[in-house]
Design a protein around this motif. Structure first.
Motif, short mmCIF file in Angstrom:
data_model
loop_
_atom_site.label_atom_id
_atom_site.label_comp_id
_atom_site.label_asym_id
_atom_site.label_seq_id
_atom_site.Cartn_x
_atom_site.Cartn_y
_atom_site.Cartn_z
N LEU A 193 0.86 -1.91 -0.02
CA LEU A 193 -0.01 -0.33 -0.14
C LEU A 193 0.90 1.12 0.27
CD1 LEU A 193 -2.86 -0.61 2.55
CD2 LEU A 193 -2.66 -1.05 -0.06
N THR A 194 1.63 1.37 0.67
CA THR A 194 2.60 2.54 0.65
C THR A 194 3.72 2.53 -0.69
OG1 THR A 194 3.20 1.91 3.28
CG2 THR A 194 5.04 3.70 1.75
N MET A 195 3.51 1.44 -1.16
CA MET A 195 4.63 1.66 -2.42
C MET A 195 3.37 2.11 -3.46
SD MET A 195 7.34 -2.12 -2.64
CE MET A 195 7.67 -0.98 -3.89
N LEU A 196 2.40 1.57 -3.42
CA LEU A 196 1.00 1.83 -4.53
C LEU A 196 0.99 3.80 -4.13
CD1 LEU A 196 -1.77 -0.49 -4.74
CD2 LEU A 196 -0.36 0.20 -6.57
N ASP A 197 0.96 4.21 -2.62
CA ASP A 197 0.45 5.51 -2.34
C ASP A 197 2.22 6.65 -3.11
OD1 ASP A 197 -1.41 5.74 -1.62
OD2 ASP A 197 -0.88 5.46 0.87
N ASN A 198 3.28 5.81 -2.98
CA ASN A 198 4.97 6.35 -3.21
C ASN A 198 4.64 6.66 -4.89
OD1 ASN A 198 5.20 7.24 -1.02
ND2 ASN A 198 6.25 5.98 -0.37
N LEU A 199 4.02 5.74 -5.32
CA LEU A 199 4.01 5.96 -7.19
C LEU A 199 5.38 4.65 -7.65
CD1 LEU A 199 3.46 9.43 -8.49
CD2 LEU A 199 1.94 7.50 -8.30
N GLU A 200 5.98 3.58 -7.07
CA GLU A 200 7.82 2.92 -6.86
C GLU A 200 6.35 1.79 -7.68
OE1 GLU A 200 9.61 2.66 -3.37
OE2 GLU A 200 7.99 3.01 -2.51
N ILE A 201 4.91 1.60 -7.93
CA ILE A 201 4.58 0.32 -8.23
C ILE A 201 3.34 0.25 -8.51
CG2 ILE A 201 5.61 -1.95 -6.94
CD1 ILE A 201 3.08 -2.25 -5.30
N ARG A 243 -8.91 3.68 -0.88
CA ARG A 243 -9.12 4.20 -2.34
C ARG A 243 -8.60 3.50 -3.50
NH1 ARG A 243 -10.86 9.16 -6.26
NH2 ARG A 243 -13.27 8.22 -6.65
N VAL A 244 -9.29 2.47 -3.92
CA VAL A 244 -8.42 1.31 -4.87
C VAL A 244 -9.29 0.66 -6.01
CG1 VAL A 244 -6.03 1.36 -3.62
CG2 VAL A 244 -8.25 -0.74 -3.18
N SER A 245 -8.91 0.54 -6.50
CA SER A 245 -9.44 -0.62 -7.90
C SER A 245 -9.09 -2.34 -7.53
CB SER A 245 -9.59 -0.37 -9.26
OG SER A 245 -9.42 0.96 -9.62
N THR A 246 -9.69 -2.91 -7.00
CA THR A 246 -9.76 -4.02 -6.99
C THR A 246 -10.02 -5.44 -7.16
OG1 THR A 246 -11.48 -4.73 -5.04
CG2 THR A 246 -9.58 -3.99 -4.16
N VAL A 247 -9.43 -6.48 -7.89
CA VAL A 247 -10.27 -7.56 -8.60
C VAL A 247 -9.65 -9.03 -7.93
CG1 VAL A 247 -9.91 -8.98 -10.40
CG2 VAL A 247 -10.01 -6.99 -11.09
N GLU A 248 -10.57 -9.53 -6.96
CA GLU A 248 -10.65 -10.71 -5.79
C GLU A 248 -10.24 -11.74 -7.11
OE1 GLU A 248 -13.05 -14.01 -3.68
OE2 GLU A 248 -13.86 -10.76 -3.17
N LEU A 249 -9.00 -12.70 -6.47
CA LEU A 249 -7.80 -13.59 -7.62
C LEU A 249 -9.05 -15.20 -6.74
CD1 LEU A 249 -5.32 -12.85 -8.28
CD2 LEU A 249 -6.70 -12.99 -9.87
N LEU A 296 -0.61 -7.71 -5.28
CA LEU A 296 -1.11 -8.60 -4.89
C LEU A 296 -1.25 -8.70 -3.10
CD1 LEU A 296 -1.47 -9.92 -7.90
CD2 LEU A 296 -1.34 -11.72 -7.04
N SER A 297 -2.65 -8.52 -2.52
CA SER A 297 -2.71 -8.35 -1.61
C SER A 297 -4.10 -9.03 -0.94
CB SER A 297 -1.83 -6.97 -1.06
OG SER A 297 -2.50 -7.45 0.24
N TYR A 298 -3.84 -9.07 0.02
CA TYR A 298 -4.85 -9.91 0.90
C TYR A 298 -6.26 -8.34 0.81
CZ TYR A 298 -2.88 -13.26 4.04
OH TYR A 298 -2.10 -14.01 3.63
N LEU A 299 -7.50 -8.24 1.17
CA LEU A 299 -8.32 -7.61 0.08
C LEU A 299 -9.40 -6.89 1.40
CD1 LEU A 299 -9.25 -8.92 -3.57
CD2 LEU A 299 -7.59 -6.85 -3.00
N ASP A 300 -8.99 -8.09 2.33
CA ASP A 300 -10.48 -8.60 3.44
C ASP A 300 -10.05 -8.07 5.12
OD1 ASP A 300 -9.62 -10.87 3.28
OD2 ASP A 300 -12.28 -11.45 2.75
N ASN A 301 -8.56 -7.45 4.95
CA ASN A 301 -8.50 -8.15 6.42
C ASN A 301 -7.87 -7.05 6.92
OD1 ASN A 301 -8.14 -10.15 8.49
ND2 ASN A 301 -5.75 -9.38 8.35
#
Length: 294
Positions: A131-139, A153-159, A143-148
């Motif tokens: 999440l930090t890397m997303l905020d900092n535009l590093e990635i 404010r993100v877009s998600t697709v459950e795999l 792929l991570s947990y969606l409900d824990n």
């Protein structure tokens, strides 16, 4: 100004002038000059200075949000223009929780077959770092947990949803069971992921709910290390079923399902909220949707 905003984002991320300059491939004096010029242009002090980096001022905190938005929009504009010239091309940077790395490989492989001009960088990180890397535009996505834990404010697709298994040697007392409960693992010599991993926190919760002590005698942030310890014959570990099958293959280890009282936690693709997404990122979201377990 765009280059100076990139410098400002890097400094806020690294919280150190030398490391920020190194991450950008520039000298520290160049970085310091760029930050000072940005402050002059905006008419406010952004960074507290002393003998070392002292943090952002309140104005700097607000400016950081704008900087991320402006730099992100500029990158998306470049992606859109490249798409109009070259079609789907470029690079995707993906950070993945360790227990989802096999799914990351499937996602990248399927995407690359459809879009061979897009290359991938895949990094193993914990859920908070993602999440930090997303905020900092590093990635570009994770792929991570969606409900824990809160995602923002993100877009998600459950795999898929995680289900857990015991990995042990064939001579372990539980090896021949068709399924076990968490309480059955009481007293076993456990090696588990480190506590900074969300997977470990989930496993700890499951143990405690069963009235067991989740203490591990060996911890690692590498699932390969965990299975390597099990292969010595003195340890057991708990891993999601898909990853356990992959890592235990050819090692003569046994995989025993652990009964779950409730559905497992959702794992999926997490990407910054954008309207619209860049063509490359939208294609990745679509690929994740195709891969998802229904």
């Amino acid at each position: 100004m765009l280059a100076k905003l990139e410098m400002f984002i890097a400094l806020a991320r690294e919280q150190h002038f030398g490391r920020a300059a190194e991450s950008l491939g520039i000298t520290q004096p160049t970085l310091s000059t760029g930050i000072k010029q940005l402050e002059d242009q905006l008419g406010v002090q952004l960074v507290r200075r002393g003998s070392r980096f002292g943090g952002l001022t309140p104005e700097g905190q607000r400016a950081l949000n704008w900087a991320r938005q402006i730099v992100g929009d500029a990158r998306r504009l470049r992606e859109e223009m490249r798409f109009s010239r070259e079609g789907l091309a470029g690079q995707l940077r993906l950070a993945v929780i360790p227990t989802a790395l096999t799914w990351a490989s499937r996602l990248a492989a399927g995407f690359s077959k459809r879009h061979p001009n897009v290359s991938f960088t895949v990094l193993s990180r914990n859920s908070i770092d993602i999440l930090t890397m997303l905020d900092n535009l590093e990635i570009d996505a994770g792929l991570s947990y969606l409900d824990n834990e809160p995602l923002g404010r993100v877009s998600t697709v459950e795999l898929y949803r995680e289900s857990y298994t015991l990995v042990c040697t064939p001579d372990h007392p539980l090896a021949d069971r068709t399924a076990i409960g968490w309480r059955d693992l009481a007293g076993s010599r456990l090696c588990l992921l480190t506590p900074d991993m969300q997977n470990r926190r989930i496993i700890n919760t499951a143990f405690r709910a069963a009235g067991c002590d989740p203490a591990a005698q060996m911890e690692s942030n590498s699932t390969v290390v965990l299975v390597s310890h099990v292969a010595t014959g003195d340890w057991v570990t708990v891993l999601p079923g898909d990853l356990a099958t992959f890592l235990a293959a050819g090692k003569g280890l046994k995989i025993v399902p652990i009964r779950a009282e409730t559905p497992g936690h959702a794992v999926g693709l997490v990407a910054p909220w954008q309207e619209p997404h860049t063509p490359v990122l939208q294609a990745l979201l679509d690929e994740a949707g195709e891969l998802a377990v229904r």
